[in-house]
Design an enzyme around this catalytic site. Structure first.
Site, mmCIF file in Angstrom:
data_model
loop_
_atom_site.group_PDB
_atom_site.id
_atom_site.type_symbol
_atom_site.label_atom_id
_atom_site.label_comp_id
_atom_site.label_asym_id
_atom_site.label_seq_id
_atom_site.Cartn_x
_atom_site.Cartn_y
_atom_site.Cartn_z
ATOM 1 C CD1 TRP A 78 -2.464 2.027 1.556
ATOM 2 C CD2 TRP A 78 -3.269 0.472 0.160
ATOM 3 N NE1 TRP A 78 -3.681 2.466 1.082
ATOM 4 C CE2 TRP A 78 -4.190 1.538 0.221
ATOM 5 C CE3 TRP A 78 -3.555 -0.618 -0.673
ATOM 6 C CZ2 TRP A 78 -5.385 1.537 -0.512
ATOM 7 C CZ3 TRP A 78 -4.745 -0.611 -1.395
ATOM 8 C CH2 TRP A 78 -5.636 0.453 -1.306
ATOM 9 C CG ASP A 121 -1.175 12.048 -2.383
ATOM 10 O OD1 ASP A 121 -0.918 10.815 -2.442
ATOM 11 O OD2 ASP A 121 -1.901 12.601 -3.225
ATOM 12 C CD GLU A 146 -5.118 5.538 0.441
ATOM 13 O OE1 GLU A 146 -6.059 5.074 -0.202
ATOM 14 O OE2 GLU A 146 -4.734 5.071 1.518
ATOM 15 C CD GLU A 147 -3.651 8.841 -7.165
ATOM 16 O OE1 GLU A 147 -4.575 8.228 -7.689
ATOM 17 O OE2 GLU A 147 -3.368 10.027 -7.447
ATOM 18 C CD GLU A 165 -13.629 7.257 -4.737
ATOM 19 O OE1 GLU A 165 -13.448 6.757 -5.874
ATOM 20 O OE2 GLU A 165 -12.941 6.945 -3.755
#
Ligand code: NAG
Ligand code: NAG
Length: 498
Positions: free
Chosen positions: A151, A207, A210-211, A432
């Site tokens: 992750w 960030d 999550e990238e 989303e």
């Protein structure tokens, strides 16, 4: 002024051209349209949040008590996990509602805190509690066991956001004469998170999307706020936050480097993007302090920097989404994470569009509180979009300029809510994302953060604001920045009883 012209056209449209079609065509989004949407969607969003919290929530079956699932969606995408960030932001919204009088939420808030106290000691791929590293693990399984697959970790905003959420509830307990509970149940958890921030703020991490690994404006802003708030909270409890006062000014110093003179560059130390990103809008509403002036140093919502950046970020989405094709500068638009986004098709997000509205409601609150609205060269382009006659100056609340400018900002803000209204399905569920060309709901269904963002946006619109986090005591930027780290100590929080 622009606003008056529109009202005049609307008046003409309703009095001279009587046909409904024409009236609709000329009609500005009126307050009553947005009001009626809020009246129906507000309870759906509230229920949507609670539904995703274990163990009782219908969408959170199998989740431990107080654990927030990001979405009930288990495939494409699988969001049936609990994220520290989403959980803290969601509970911040609920804690504010508790403070505003919704006492039915208190047991759920307490179970969140009990769960977080236990999660702090769960060893995970980011590390464990002995040196604090495990606190920045972004997500866990819903039964509170560690998530062990690959992750984007660590994510250093988590400890800061959790500390701020818990401190807000802790201050409420103190105000209710329950200082002992704040000391026994909240301080041990907050203390670890503050120690983490003071020790690791000057290292890169992933960030909030999550990238990308680098330095994220959202993370640094959240960290600064948490240490300022934490220092005062410790003092109120007769404790001390070891490194809050020494590190907070340096974090604020570093925060300044995200401003390039025209906009906030949301990620430093990364490449391939302009840096215009809803990251910054979400940071600005997170660090909104209702007692603060329009301070540029902390990027308050009414600051020239925040408004100039708002325009840049919103404009960056005008040409990339088909559904924005008719939304020229000065009218609201659908907002996504960043223009280059391709995740799940790279569409507008409900929570980003709502953040664009919320920031403006925050700014309106600050102008009304301070009784003045100032336009400078930095913020002029933002205001000119809304009113072509806008000019640099300082306008007091009794002036006609103030009245028309704030009315134009309110209309603009409501426009973002109206976009969400337009692309919300009839059952009121908030996913989303919504399709960039057709506006149809996409990606994870019933996203907890989407619902929470609706609650905070409409609360701000209605004038309900969070307690001050002490911006006025933490807004002095040192003349020179230095990096560094202050090693802290960590301890397993004792078992909690409420
Ligand atoms: C408006 O408010 C300012 C500042 O409080 C005051 O100096 C000024 O006289 C007021 N003007 C009017 C027209 O009431
Ligand atoms: C650490 O802080 C210094 C001083 O503000 C800054 O120049 C540097 O970029 C920071 N590095 C990280 C990774 O935060």
């Amino acid at each position: 002024m622009f606003l008056k012209t529109v009202i005049a056209v609307e008046f003409l449209a309703s009095s001279v051209f009587a046909t409904p079609a024409l009236r609709h065509r000329f009609k500005r989004q009126s307050d009553s349209d947005v009001d009626s949407f809020i009246a129906s969607e507000g309870p759906i969003a509230y229920k949507g949040v609670l539904s995703n919290i274990g163990s009782a929530g219908a969408g959170a079956s199998g989740a431990s008590a107080g654990i927030v699932v990001a979405s009930p969606s288990k495939t494409d995408p699988d969001y049936f996990y609990t994220w520290t960030r989403d959980s803290a932001l969601t509970f911040t919204a609920l804690i504010e509602r508790l403070i505003a009088g919704d006492t039915t939420l208190e047991p759920t808030i307490q179970s969140y805190i009990t769960a977080q106290a236990a999660l702090q000691s769960v060893s995970n791929p980011s590390g464990d509690l002995s040196n604090g590293l495990g606190l920045a693990e972004p997500k866990f399984n819903v039964d509170m066991s560690p998530f062990t697959e690959a992750w984007g970790r660590p994510q250093r905003d988590g400890p800061a956001l959790r500390a701020s959420a818990l401190i807000t509830y802790g201050n409420y307990l103190i105000a209710k004469d329950k200082k002992d509970l704040a000391l026994s149940n909240i301080w041990p958890v907050v203390r670890n998170d503050l120690a983490y921030v003071a020790q690791y703020w000057n290292q890169t991490g992933f960030d909030l999307w999550e990238e990308v690994q680098g330095s994220s404006f959202f993370t640094i802003a959240a960290q600064h706020k948490s240490l300022v708030q934490g220092d005062a909270f410790a003092t109120a409890l007769g404790q001390s936050c070891e490194n809050c006062a020494s590190q907070a000014p340096q974090i604020l110093c570093f925060l300044q480097s995200f401003w390039n003179g025209e906009a906030i560059i949301s990620n430093l130390g990364t490449s391939g993007r302009t840096g215009l990103d809803a990251n910054s809008l979400l940071a600005n509403i997170l660090t909104f302090d209702p007692a603060a002036p329009c301070d540029d140093a902390t990027f308050q919502p009414c600051s020239s920097r925040a408004l100039a950046n708002h325009k840049k970020v919103v404009d960056s989405f005008r040409s990339v989404y088909g559904i924005n094709s008719a939304n020229a500068a000065g009218s609201a638009a659908a907002i996504g994470r960043y223009a280059e986004d391709v995740y799940q098709g790279g569409n507008p997000w409900y929570l980003c569009t709502l953040a664009a509205a919320e920031l403006l409601y925050d700014a309106l609150y600050q102008w009304d509180t301070t009784g003045t609205l100032a336009i400078d060269e930095t913020s002029l382009p933002f205001f000119k979009d809304l009113d072509s006659t806008a000019a640099v100056g300082t306008y007091s609340a009794n002036s006609t300029e103030y009245t028309s400018l704030t009315a134009a900002v309110k209309t603009y803000a409501d426009g973002f809510v109206a976009i969400v209204q337009k692309y919300t399905p009839t059952d009121g569920s908030l996913a989303e994302q919504f399709g960039r060309d057709d506006g149809a709901p996409l990606s994870a269904v019933d996203l907890t953060w989407s619902y929470a963002s609706f609650l905070t946006a409409i609360d701000r619109r209605g004038g309900a604001v969070p307690p001050s986090w002490g911006e006025s005591g933490g807004n002095q930027v040192p003349t020179s920045c230095s990096g560094g780290s202050a090693a802290g100590s960590y301890a397993t929080p004792p078992a909690i009883a409420w």
